[in-house]
Design a protein around this motif. Structure first.
Motif, PDB file in Angstrom:
ATOM      1  N   UNK A 343       0.910  -1.296   0.008  1.00 56.22           N
ATOM      2  CA  UNK A 343       0.002  -0.025   0.222  1.00 56.22           C
ATOM      3  C   UNK A 343       0.897   1.092   0.046  1.00 56.22           C
ATOM      4  N   UNK A 344       1.751   1.276   0.822  1.00 53.58           N
ATOM      5  CA  UNK A 344       2.632   2.556   1.060  1.00 53.58           C
ATOM      6  C   UNK A 344       3.531   2.733  -0.379  1.00 53.58           C
ATOM      7  N   UNK A 345       3.933   1.591  -1.122  1.00 55.16           N
ATOM      8  CA  UNK A 345       4.799   1.846  -2.043  1.00 55.16           C
ATOM      9  C   UNK A 345       3.862   2.542  -3.264  1.00 55.16           C
ATOM     10  N   UNK A 346       2.718   2.110  -3.242  1.00 54.60           N
ATOM     11  CA  UNK A 346       1.789   2.609  -4.188  1.00 54.60           C
ATOM     12  C   UNK A 346       1.427   3.951  -3.924  1.00 54.60           C
ATOM     13  N   UNK A 347       1.095   4.229  -2.815  1.00 56.38           N
ATOM     14  CA  UNK A 347       0.664   5.756  -2.451  1.00 56.38           C
ATOM     15  C   UNK A 347       1.992   6.584  -2.860  1.00 56.38           C
ATOM     16  N   UNK A 348       3.184   6.417  -2.661  1.00 53.70           N
ATOM     17  CA  UNK A 348       4.293   7.037  -2.668  1.00 53.70           C
ATOM     18  C   UNK A 348       4.546   7.460  -4.038  1.00 53.70           C
ATOM     19  N   UNK A 349       4.073   6.584  -4.932  1.00 57.65           N
ATOM     20  CA  UNK A 349       4.060   7.025  -6.469  1.00 57.65           C
ATOM     21  C   UNK A 349       3.351   8.088  -6.809  1.00 57.65           C
ATOM     22  N   UNK A 350       2.295   8.417  -6.049  1.00 59.27           N
ATOM     23  CA  UNK A 350       1.438   9.372  -6.374  1.00 59.27           C
ATOM     24  C   UNK A 350       1.715  10.768  -5.380  1.00 59.27           C
ATOM     25  N   UNK A 351       2.417  10.601  -4.336  1.00 58.07           N
ATOM     26  CA  UNK A 351       2.675  11.769  -3.557  1.00 58.07           C
ATOM     27  C   UNK A 351       4.186  11.465  -2.914  1.00 58.07           C
ATOM     28  N   UNK A 352       4.851  12.689  -2.685  1.00 61.01           N
ATOM     29  CA  UNK A 352       5.774  12.506  -2.133  1.00 61.01           C
ATOM     30  C   UNK A 352       5.897  12.246  -0.572  1.00 61.01           C
ATOM     31  N   UNK A 353       4.728  12.425  -0.141  1.00 62.81           N
ATOM     32  CA  UNK A 353       4.470  11.991   1.553  1.00 62.81           C
ATOM     33  C   UNK A 353       3.383  11.554   1.635  1.00 62.81           C
ATOM     34  N   UNK A 354       3.300  10.511   2.497  1.00 61.17           N
ATOM     35  CA  UNK A 354       1.880  10.153   3.017  1.00 61.17           C
ATOM     36  C   UNK A 354       2.003   9.897   4.418  1.00 61.17           C
ATOM     37  N   UNK A 355       0.434   9.645   5.145  1.00 63.57           N
ATOM     38  CA  UNK A 355       0.568   9.530   6.555  1.00 63.57           C
ATOM     39  C   UNK A 355       0.349   8.122   6.861  1.00 63.57           C
ATOM     40  N   UNK A 356       1.061   7.623   7.997  1.00 59.15           N
ATOM     41  CA  UNK A 356       0.700   6.351   8.492  1.00 59.15           C
ATOM     42  C   UNK A 356       0.299   6.610  10.091  1.00 59.15           C
ATOM     43  N   UNK A 357      -0.710   6.109  10.453  1.00 54.81           N
ATOM     44  CA  UNK A 357      -1.196   6.349  11.880  1.00 54.81           C
ATOM     45  C   UNK A 357      -1.651   5.032  12.755  1.00 54.81           C
ATOM     46  N   UNK A 358      -1.479   5.079  13.702  1.00 55.67           N
ATOM     47  CA  UNK A 358      -1.744   4.166  14.630  1.00 55.67           C
ATOM     48  C   UNK A 358      -3.052   3.699  14.568  1.00 55.67           C
ATOM     49  N   UNK A 359      -3.509   2.337  14.425  1.00 56.64           N
ATOM     50  CA  UNK A 359      -4.918   1.960  14.381  1.00 56.64           C
ATOM     51  C   UNK A 359      -5.435   1.829  15.771  1.00 56.64           C
ATOM     52  N   UNK A 360      -6.597   3.159  15.998  1.00 59.08           N
ATOM     53  CA  UNK A 360      -7.290   3.437  17.220  1.00 59.08           C
ATOM     54  C   UNK A 360      -8.584   2.890  17.147  1.00 59.08           C
ATOM     55  N   UNK A 361      -9.038   1.616  17.269  1.00 60.08           N
ATOM     56  CA  UNK A 361     -10.344   1.088  16.878  1.00 60.08           C
ATOM     57  C   UNK A 361     -11.271   1.780  18.184  1.00 60.08           C
ATOM     58  N   UNK A 362     -12.511   2.094  17.973  1.00 60.59           N
ATOM     59  CA  UNK A 362     -13.511   2.805  18.585  1.00 60.59           C
ATOM     60  C   UNK A 362     -14.941   2.484  18.209  1.00 60.59           C
ATOM     61  N   UNK A 363     -15.833   2.393  18.983  1.00 61.00           N
ATOM     62  CA  UNK A 363     -17.391   2.232  18.758  1.00 61.00           C
ATOM     63  C   UNK A 363     -17.774   3.507  17.710  1.00 61.00           C
ATOM     64  N   UNK A 364     -17.203   4.485  18.095  1.00 62.07           N
ATOM     65  CA  UNK A 364     -17.699   5.659  17.491  1.00 62.07           C
ATOM     66  C   UNK A 364     -16.647   6.901  17.582  1.00 62.07           C
ATOM     67  N   UNK A 365     -16.728   7.867  16.607  1.00 61.14           N
ATOM     68  CA  UNK A 365     -15.948   8.985  16.680  1.00 61.14           C
ATOM     69  C   UNK A 365     -16.719  10.165  17.085  1.00 61.14           C
ATOM     70  N   UNK A 366     -16.054  11.147  17.929  1.00 60.35           N
ATOM     71  CA  UNK A 366     -16.719  12.524  18.198  1.00 60.35           C
ATOM     72  C   UNK A 366     -16.505  13.364  17.002  1.00 60.35           C
ATOM     73  N   UNK A 367     -17.477  14.343  16.828  1.00 57.45           N
ATOM     74  CA  UNK A 367     -17.413  15.394  15.846  1.00 57.45           C
ATOM     75  C   UNK A 367     -17.935  16.462  16.681  1.00 57.45           C
ATOM     76  N   UNK A 368     -17.024  17.586  17.009  1.00 58.25           N
ATOM     77  CA  UNK A 368     -17.182  18.626  17.385  1.00 58.25           C
ATOM     78  C   UNK A 368     -17.158  19.679  16.422  1.00 58.25           C
TER      79      UNK A 368
END
Length: 483
Positions: A343-368
């Motif tokens: 996945x990261x190799x494919x994404x770096x073909x389209x952009x110089x930088x991408x974001x990787x983030x720790x998976x943080x599972x939850x039942x819901x997301x807050x939106x304020x």
């Protein structure tokens, strides 16, 4: 203030560096020293400013770090927007005709180096283009048919400067970098005709049809004449006093052109072009939140040099995000190292930088919902059926594409959620934002800052009702009255 010239290859650079230090774009993007640096002015002279190139990210991260960048990302995007170039052509037509009136040829190229041209007679014209676009090396091509017209405006690299111009360019550079102050375009904010921008073909519109009708009805009760405008109607925008954007925002779509033109013409707006540029890029968001000390899941800005070290920080599973992903488009989860590498190799073909983030599972997301720094609605968005995200665009049934939501009074939102939401919105300045937050192990982790957040009838207005719409319309009215 520290001054840096950022270029692709410093060893080939010939500009005198008495007043500034020359560094590579790779060093500025990846060296943590520059992320921590305070009070810096960044002169971005990369050879390419195209979207998601090194040059683009140098200016984007400079703004995220609180550095003063020339050119800004807004300047870079303006240069590639034909509609905005046309606006410049019309606005400065008298100066263009006056400056070029003595030419015998039907074509003319104006080369601008730090706001100057090798011929003194084009000084005012060159200064005008530089003040507007703030691009260090600029080439403007004109053609003549009854009158002079701009054919193209483009940024050029040092290697494209003719040899007989280089001595003058170096002199202009020395003058420019010796300055203590640098002119930047002044932006003014502007009385009661309201345009609401809606795209009928939007795959994920930020407001449903009932919400749009509610905005229209309530606006008219507040004294606005209101019209729905579509993306192809940019030329009509000048007839309005205020603009409210209700189509999905991306750097490369019509919403940005509308916002930028509204800003240039003193039209009151929600939301600002700066908000679109910053919120639509996850790289900016990651850097800005890290710098501000806002709690987030473990996040890494990934590039070709560090992609093999990422999982040591984030662990598995890991969430990968394209810089301009919206509504869960362009967001992927890798369950193992092989999936990650693919996945990261494919994404770096389209952009110089991408974001990787720790998976943080939850039942819901807050939106304020935050409007001009004040929380004005609160929702919990639940995950789509059988999915790890709020949206599941691959679901076979339309009903299963998104999860349920509930809305509640601001007073019932946990203090830590509100505190981090307000702090995150402050990074982006005045405007309309939706802050997404997950509660994980007792912590309130900010996931995203959304410009142009959803205001849907039956969802975000479920607790406060009409007041949600009235708050937004009042913000536009205040912009007009405080002009």
């Amino acid at each position: 203030m520290n001054k840096y010239i950022v270029v692709n290859n410093p060893e080939t650079w010939t500009i005198p560096s008495e007043h500034v230090k020359i560094i590579s774009s790779r060093e500025y993007l990846t060296n943590p020293e520059f992320s921590r640096l305070k009070k810096a002015r960044i002169f971005n002279l990369c050879k390419d400013y195209s979207y998601q190139s090194k040059g683009y990210y140098v200016s984007l991260l400079a703004e995220a770090r609180g550095h003063l960048a020339i050119p800004t990302v807004k300047n870079i995007v303006d240069l590639g927007e034909p509609k905005l170039v046309k606006i410049v052509s019309e606005e400065f037509d008298d100066l263009i005709q006056q400056a070029l009136k003595g030419l015998k040829s039907h074509e003319f190229t104006l080369s601008i180096y730090f706001g100057q041209n090798v011929a003194a007679k084009y000084r005012d014209l060159s200064a005008m283009f530089f003040r507007h676009f703030q691009i260090p090396f600029l080439r403007v091509k004109f053609n003549y048919s009854n009158r002079w017209n701009i054919r193209s405006i483009k940024a050029i690299s040092e290697s494209e400067i003719p040899e007989d111009h280089k001595e003058s360019m170096l002199w202009f550079a020395e003058q420019y970098f010796a300055k203590k102050r640098y002119d930047t375009p002044k932006v003014n904010t502007s009385e009661y005709d309201l345009a609401i921008l809606v795209n009928p073909k939007d795959p994920a519109p930020p407001s449903n049809s009932k919400a749009i009708k509610k905005f229209t009805d309530l606006a008219e009760k507040m004294g606005f004449y209101t019209e729905i405008v579509e993306p192809h109607e940019l030329s009509r925008l000048s007839a309005f006093d205020a603009l409210f954007i209700r189509q999905s925002t991306e750097v490369n779509n019509e919403a940005y052109a509308f916002a930028r033109k509204a800003q240039q013409e003193d039209i009151a707006i929600l939301d600002y072009p700066d908000s679109i540029l910053k919120c639509c890029n996850k790289v900016f968001m990651a850097e800005a939140m890290t710098n501000a000390g806002i709690p987030t899941p473990k996040t890494v800005i990934v590039h070709k040099d560090n992609k093999n070290d990422v999982l040591e920080i984030t662990g598995l599973p890991v969430v990968l995000k394209s810089p301009d992903s919206t509504f869960s488009f362009g967001v992927k989860k890798a369950k193992n190292e092989e999936e990650y590498q693919n996945l990261v190799s494919e994404m770096l073909k389209k952009s110089e930088l991408v974001i990787a983030q720790e998976y943080s599972p939850s039942d819901y997301d807050w939106r304020i919902g935050i409007l001009d720094g004040i929380p004005f609605y609160a929702c919990r968005y639940y995950m789509a059926k059988g999915h790890w995200q709020i949206y599941n665009w691959d679901a076979k049934k339309k009903h299963d594409q998104d999860g349920n939501a509930d809305c509640m009074p601001i007073e019932e939102v946990p203090e830590k959620i509100l505190k981090n939401a307000i702090k995150a919105a402050k990074l982006m300045g005045k405007g309309l934002y939706g802050i997404d937050i997950k509660e994980v192990n007792g912590k309130a982790l900010v996931i995203e800052i959304n410009d142009n957040p959803n205001i849907d009838n039956g969802v975000e207005d479920a607790y406060y009702g009409d007041q949600v719409y009235l708050d937004i319309l009042s913000a536009l009215k205040n912009r007009l009255e405080n002009k």
